[in-house]
Motif scaffolding. Structure first.
Motif, short mmCIF file in Angstrom:
data_model
loop_
_atom_site.label_atom_id
_atom_site.label_comp_id
_atom_site.label_asym_id
_atom_site.label_seq_id
_atom_site.Cartn_x
_atom_site.Cartn_y
_atom_site.Cartn_z
N THR A 260 0.83 -1.20 0.00
CA THR A 260 0.00 0.00 0.00
C THR A 260 0.87 1.25 0.00
O THR A 260 0.58 2.21 -0.72
CB THR A 260 -0.94 0.00 1.22
OG1 THR A 260 -1.70 -1.19 1.22
CG2 THR A 260 -1.85 1.20 1.20
N LEU A 261 1.93 1.24 0.78
CA LEU A 261 2.85 2.38 0.81
C LEU A 261 3.52 2.57 -0.55
O LEU A 261 3.59 3.68 -1.07
CB LEU A 261 3.91 2.18 1.89
CG LEU A 261 4.99 3.26 1.98
CD1 LEU A 261 4.37 4.59 2.35
CD2 LEU A 261 6.06 2.86 2.96
N TRP A 262 4.01 1.47 -1.15
CA TRP A 262 4.62 1.57 -2.47
C TRP A 262 3.61 2.04 -3.52
O TRP A 262 3.95 2.82 -4.41
CB TRP A 262 5.22 0.23 -2.89
CG TRP A 262 6.55 -0.05 -2.26
CD1 TRP A 262 6.80 -0.92 -1.25
CD2 TRP A 262 7.80 0.56 -2.58
NE1 TRP A 262 8.14 -0.89 -0.94
CE2 TRP A 262 8.78 0.00 -1.74
CE3 TRP A 262 8.20 1.51 -3.51
CZ2 TRP A 262 10.12 0.37 -1.79
CZ3 TRP A 262 9.53 1.88 -3.57
CH2 TRP A 262 10.47 1.31 -2.71
N GLY A 263 2.38 1.55 -3.43
CA GLY A 263 1.35 1.98 -4.37
C GLY A 263 1.03 3.46 -4.23
O GLY A 263 0.84 4.17 -5.22
N THR A 264 0.99 3.93 -2.99
CA THR A 264 0.76 5.36 -2.76
C THR A 264 1.90 6.18 -3.35
O THR A 264 1.68 7.22 -3.98
CB THR A 264 0.62 5.64 -1.25
OG1 THR A 264 -0.44 4.83 -0.74
CG2 THR A 264 0.34 7.10 -0.98
N LEU A 265 3.14 5.73 -3.13
CA LEU A 265 4.28 6.44 -3.70
C LEU A 265 4.26 6.40 -5.23
O LEU A 265 4.65 7.37 -5.88
CB LEU A 265 5.59 5.83 -3.20
CG LEU A 265 6.01 6.17 -1.79
CD1 LEU A 265 7.29 5.41 -1.42
CD2 LEU A 265 6.22 7.65 -1.63
N LEU B 269 1.61 6.27 -7.20
CA LEU B 269 0.52 7.07 -7.77
C LEU B 269 0.53 8.54 -7.31
O LEU B 269 -0.16 9.36 -7.90
CB LEU B 269 -0.81 6.43 -7.44
CG LEU B 269 -1.00 5.03 -8.04
CD1 LEU B 269 -2.29 4.41 -7.52
CD2 LEU B 269 -0.98 5.07 -9.54
N ALA B 270 1.30 8.86 -6.30
CA ALA B 270 1.33 10.24 -5.77
C ALA B 270 1.79 11.27 -6.80
O ALA B 270 1.17 12.34 -6.90
CB ALA B 270 2.19 10.30 -4.52
N ALA C 90 -1.07 12.04 -9.10
CA ALA C 90 -2.08 12.83 -8.39
C ALA C 90 -1.61 14.28 -8.24
O ALA C 90 -2.41 15.21 -8.38
CB ALA C 90 -2.37 12.20 -7.03
N PRO D 78 3.87 3.57 -12.03
CA PRO D 78 2.74 2.71 -11.66
C PRO D 78 2.78 1.34 -12.34
O PRO D 78 2.40 0.34 -11.73
CB PRO D 78 1.51 3.50 -12.11
CG PRO D 78 1.95 4.91 -12.09
CD PRO D 78 3.39 4.88 -12.50
N TRP E 262 5.34 -0.72 -10.42
CA TRP E 262 4.73 -1.13 -9.15
C TRP E 262 3.75 -2.28 -9.39
O TRP E 262 3.75 -3.26 -8.63
CB TRP E 262 4.02 0.06 -8.50
CG TRP E 262 3.15 -0.33 -7.35
CD1 TRP E 262 3.57 -0.68 -6.10
CD2 TRP E 262 1.74 -0.44 -7.34
NE1 TRP E 262 2.48 -1.00 -5.33
CE2 TRP E 262 1.34 -0.86 -6.07
CE3 TRP E 262 0.75 -0.22 -8.29
CZ2 TRP E 262 0.02 -1.06 -5.71
CZ3 TRP E 262 -0.57 -0.43 -7.95
CH2 TRP E 262 -0.92 -0.84 -6.67
N ARG F 173 3.43 -4.99 -6.32
CA ARG F 173 2.05 -5.13 -5.82
C ARG F 173 1.78 -6.45 -5.13
O ARG F 173 1.25 -6.48 -4.04
CB ARG F 173 1.07 -4.92 -6.96
CG ARG F 173 -0.38 -5.02 -6.56
CD ARG F 173 -1.27 -4.80 -7.75
NE ARG F 173 -0.98 -5.69 -8.85
CZ ARG F 173 -1.60 -6.86 -9.05
NH1 ARG F 173 -2.51 -7.25 -8.23
NH2 ARG F 173 -1.26 -7.60 -10.09
#
Length: 103
Positions: A5-10, A12-13, A16, A92, A95, A100
Motif C-alpha cells: 500500500t505504501l509503495w502503491g501510494t508512492l 501514484l502520488a 495525483a 505505476p 509497481w 504489488r
C-alpha cells in the motif's frame, strides 16, 4: 499488505500531484484555490517542495528497480531506463508488475 500500500501510494502520488497542479493552473482560482498565500513559507516554496518530492520518489523507484530481486537481471536495465525517461508515467506499471503482489 502495508508495504504494498505504501509503495502503491508512492507510485501514484506524482500523478495525483500533476493532476492537482494541472487543475490549479488551468481552472478558475475560485475552483482550485492556491495551496498557501504568498509570503508564507509554503506559499513561496510550494513548487520547490512539490518538485523535490516527486524527484525523490523517482530516485527511490530507480534504486528499487536496480536492486529488486523479482526483476529478471536482463530486464533491470530496461526498467531503470524506462523509469528514468518515462518518470511518473512508468512507475505505476513497475509497481503493478514487481511490487504489488510481493509484500
Amino acid at each position: 499488505m502495508l508495504r504494498t500500500t505504501l509503495w502503491g501510494t508512492l507510485a501514484l502520488a506524482p500523478i495525483a500531484a500533476f493532476v492537482y497542479l494541472f487543475v490549479h493552473a488551468f481552472v478558475s482560482p475560485f475552483v482550485a484555490p492556491a495551496p498557501a498565500p504568498e509570503g508564507t513559507f509554503l506559499g513561496d516554496w510550494w513548487w520547490a517542495i512539490s518538485g523535490a518530492s516527486i524527484f525523490l520518489i523517482i530516485i527511490v523507484f530507480l534504486v528499487h528497480a536496480m536492486f529488486n530481486g523479482w526483476v529478471p537481471r536482463d530486464k533491470r536495465t530496461l526498467w531503470v531506463a524506462l523509469i528514468f525517461f518515462g518518470n511518473v508515467y512508468v512507475i505505476p506499471f513497475y509497481w503493478w508488475h514487481y511490487i504489488r503482489g510481493r509484500g
